[in-house]
Design a protein around this motif. Structure first.
Motif, short mmCIF file in Angstrom:
data_model
loop_
_atom_site.label_atom_id
_atom_site.label_comp_id
_atom_site.label_asym_id
_atom_site.label_seq_id
_atom_site.Cartn_x
_atom_site.Cartn_y
_atom_site.Cartn_z
N GLU A 49 32.86 37.31 27.30
CA GLU A 49 34.17 37.54 26.69
C GLU A 49 34.07 37.61 25.18
O GLU A 49 34.67 38.48 24.53
CB GLU A 49 35.15 36.44 27.12
N ASP A 90 39.05 40.77 32.94
CA ASP A 90 40.26 40.22 32.32
C ASP A 90 41.18 41.39 31.97
O ASP A 90 40.99 42.08 30.97
CB ASP A 90 39.90 39.43 31.05
N LEU A 102 33.05 43.71 29.27
CA LEU A 102 34.09 42.95 29.95
C LEU A 102 34.12 43.23 31.45
O LEU A 102 34.43 42.34 32.26
CB LEU A 102 35.45 43.30 29.34
#
Length: 681
Positions: A81, A118, A114
């Motif tokens: 992240e 998310d 990513l």
């Protein structure tokens, strides 16, 4: 964290806003550095991001150092992240320094790292990628991503994010000249912020709305919104946006011809921008100062400061570059430096059309039409005036201005209605709503009828004006075919008869001359006339020329017997420039008999028109002319045929044939036209 694009794009587009400025004192930065030294591992990353965001506007290189440190720590700790956020931060820095292609690459890396785990963070990256696309002029790609992110936030009822994206879409609408859509989206955005009492965020939209009114010449409303924004920025101590609003106010005052006040605002803006090294705002202030100097008639000063603006151009904004290039073209045109003017206007047109910057088309097309007219190139002047008229009718008319005013009124009315409803109970609310709806429908119906009638009248008036301008340019082009020397010499011949007390000859000659002029004027109003009218006009023309040249040539017309000259159509005076050429040059210095033959023949589905002389030939005629002489007859004919052949399957063709005697000596010239047969009725 609020996206940088939401503010930056407004500066690039509306000359007011950019990424949020940070009015941070040195001790604030020092405290972050102390915090950074105390932090361990991934805790340092958040502090590095905060430092990077502070330096984005003032020093992108320093911001990169902090962002790359964050990336290195994230990779060492395998924190996917944080790695993604680091690439995103680098992308935002790239946007600030104008490296938009590099920004897209870094944000793509963030999305790839990513791996869609998310969704909230993914949509944040997509929004930033959309901003990079818009900065690089790829509006369609940017709008596609904005709508994708808008759908996501609508599903999640995230009203603040929805407000951000409404504003961003409104900015793209503005770029494309869709001012009603732009205003609707921006007012939707403001309404959400004001409902949550987030006036410090809504202020960005006030500036955007101000500039929409400015573009539509509603300067009073523009100044109202602009001052509203400026007061909030002054209270918050935001120097960057204060500077931007000073530039905005200068622009509005310039449009109201308050030139001294406009200059004062710009000098204040330059002082703050240079003190804080706000390069984007320095660039913009110079550009606007150039426009003020232009209005004052100080063209050299105007060119100097706009060149400075182009040189700085740290934002790498194509829209800003297009405007500055257009300004330079206009300034050089005013100085009568036409070649320089055309160079800059061509460059501006090329760049604006490449990114489909519709809001700039009409200005560029009008500037080029006026430039070509000043250069006596009426063909191109007409072409660009027609392009200008088409775009202007699409983007600007008073009906659209009325629609914008209506949108604003409706927004204010809805706002007040909500305040009334909140003070009423449910029963009163229902009664009030029914009553308001009834009156609203009556008012709306009447208003729509008035707008439609007014709009129809306005559209008709504008159409007539544009047609008049088009006709004026067409007539300039066509009238340029008749040699002014011929008209002068004809009048001189009439004067000769009068002074020699030969009234009958003078009267006859004057009658023929008037008849010829009437035919020329009548024929210039249409694309085609009958062959009979054309032959009649040419006969009158040659009779005039016979007297002028003291009967030193003979002429004859030959027509196929099966040609219906009353019904066959031909472009008026197509052969006249070549007949004139023969009389002026082909027979020049030739002592023996001079003959001219004009033939009208039918061949399959074509009318063959020939103009043949037994003159000295083109090569010898050219040798007697000036070295820089260009054939006016040929250039005019090519321009006319290009217009006549447009969008037609069968084309009109012409060729020039050199004639030779049996011994190989020049024996004259033949001009030959092949015209697709066309009949009246």
């Amino acid at each position: 964290m609020k996206t940088s694009f939401c503010k930056q794009i407004k500066f690039i587009l509306l000359f007011v806003f950019s990424i949020s400025s940070f009015s941070l004192k040195a001790d604030k930065i020092d405290s972050l550095i102390i915090e950074l030294n105390k932090a361990n591992g991934t805790e340092k990353i958040d502090v590095l991001f905060r430092l990077s965001s502070i330096y984005r506007t003032k020093s992108p290189d320093t911001a990169k150092i902090y962002a790359k440190q964050a990336l290195r720590i994230a990779e060492e700790n395998n924190d996917r992240e944080k790695i993604a956020l680091s690439y995103n931060e680098l992308g935002l820095i790239n946007i600030d320094e104008g490296a938009n292609k590099e920004a897209i690459k870094n944000i793509d890396k963030a999305i790839s790292v990513l791996r869609n785990k998310d969704e909230k963070l993914l949509n944040k990256f997509l929004l930033n990628k959309g901003s990079a696309f818009v900065y690089s002029g790829e509006f369609d790609e940017g709008l596609k991503l904005f709508n994708q992110v808008l759908d996501y936030h609508k599903k999640n009822n995230d009203s603040l994010k929805i407000a951000d994206i409404y504003n961003n879409i409104g900015v793209i609408n503005f770029y494309r000249g869709e001012y009603e859509k732009a205003l609707i989206n921006m007012l939707n955005s403001v309404q959400i912020y004001e409902k949550k009492e987030m006036y410090s965020v809504a202020v960005d939209n006030y500036g955007n709305i101000a500039m929409i009114y400015n573009e539509n010449k509603n300067y009073k409303k523009a100044a109202e919104y602009c001052l509203k924004a400026l007061n909030i920025y002054v209270k918050s101590g935001n120097y960057y946006q204060q500077t931007a609003q000073l530039i905005n106010l200068a622009n509005i005052n310039k449009n109201m011809n308050n030139l001294d006040l406009s200059t004062e605002y710009l000098n204040q803006a330059l002082e703050i921008a240079q003190k804080n090294n706000y390069k984007k705002l320095i660039e913009l202030a110079y550009s606007n100062l150039g426009l003020v100097y232009e209005k004052k008639g100080l063209y050299d000063k105007a060119i100097d400061v706009i060149q400075k603006s182009l040189k700085i151009n740290q934002s790498k904004s194509v829209e800003s570059e297009v405007k500055n290039l257009r300004y330079l073209g206009r300034l050089y045109k005013k100085q009568k430096k036409y070649n320089l003017a055309l160079k800059y206007l061509n460059e501006s047109e090329k760049k604006s059309e490449k990114i489909k910057l519709v809001s700039e088309y009409y200005d560029i097309y009008l500037e080029k039409s006026e430039l070509y007219e000043a250069m006596h190139d009426y063909q191109n002047s007409l072409k660009y005036y027609q392009k200008y008229s088409a775009v202007k009718d699409t983007i600007f008319n008073k009906e659209k201005n009325k629609q914008i005013t209506e949108i604003e009124t409706k927004y204010q009315t809805e706002k007040k209605e909500k305040e009334i409803v909140q003070l009423s109970d449910e029963n009163s609310k229902q009664k009030l709503t029914i009553l308001k709806n009834r009156y609203f429908l009556y008012s709306l119906s009447g208003f729509i009828i008035i707008i439609l009638l007014f709009g129809m009248l306005l559209f008709r008036t504008r159409k007539i004006k544009n047609r008049q301008k088009t006709l004026e340019l067409e007539q300039k082009l066509f009238r340029s075919q008749m040699n002014p020397h011929f008209i002068f010499n004809s009048l001189a011949s009439i004067q000769y008869f009068i002074t020699k007390n030969q009234p009958l000859e003078a009267g006859a000659y004057l009658a023929d001359f008037a008849k010829l002029m009437r035919l020329v004027i009548e024929n210039s109003r249409v694309e085609y006339i009958s062959l009979k009218q054309e032959i009649e006009t040419m006969k009158y023309y040659l009779q005039m020329q016979e007297l002028r040249f003291e009967n030193n040539f003979t002429y004859k017309f030959k027509t196929d017997s099966d040609l219906e000259i009353d019904y066959v159509l031909i472009p008026p005076m197509l052969t006249q420039p070549f007949i004139e050429n023969a009389l002026e040059h082909a027979f020049n210095g030739k002592k023996d008999e001079n003959n001219l033959c004009i033939r009208y023949l039918q061949s399959d589905e074509f009318l063959q028109v020939e103009v043949e002389d037994n003159g000295i030939g083109r090569q010898k005629a050219l040798s007697s002319k000036k070295p820089d002489h260009k054939s006016f007859a040929i250039s005019v004919t090519k321009s006319r045929l290009e217009k006549l052949n447009r969008r037609k399957k069968k084309k009109i063709n012409f060729e020039i044939i050199d004639l030779f005697s049996d011994t190989g000596n020049p024996a004259g010239t033949k001009i030959k036209f092949s015209i697709p047969l066309k009949y009246s009725g």
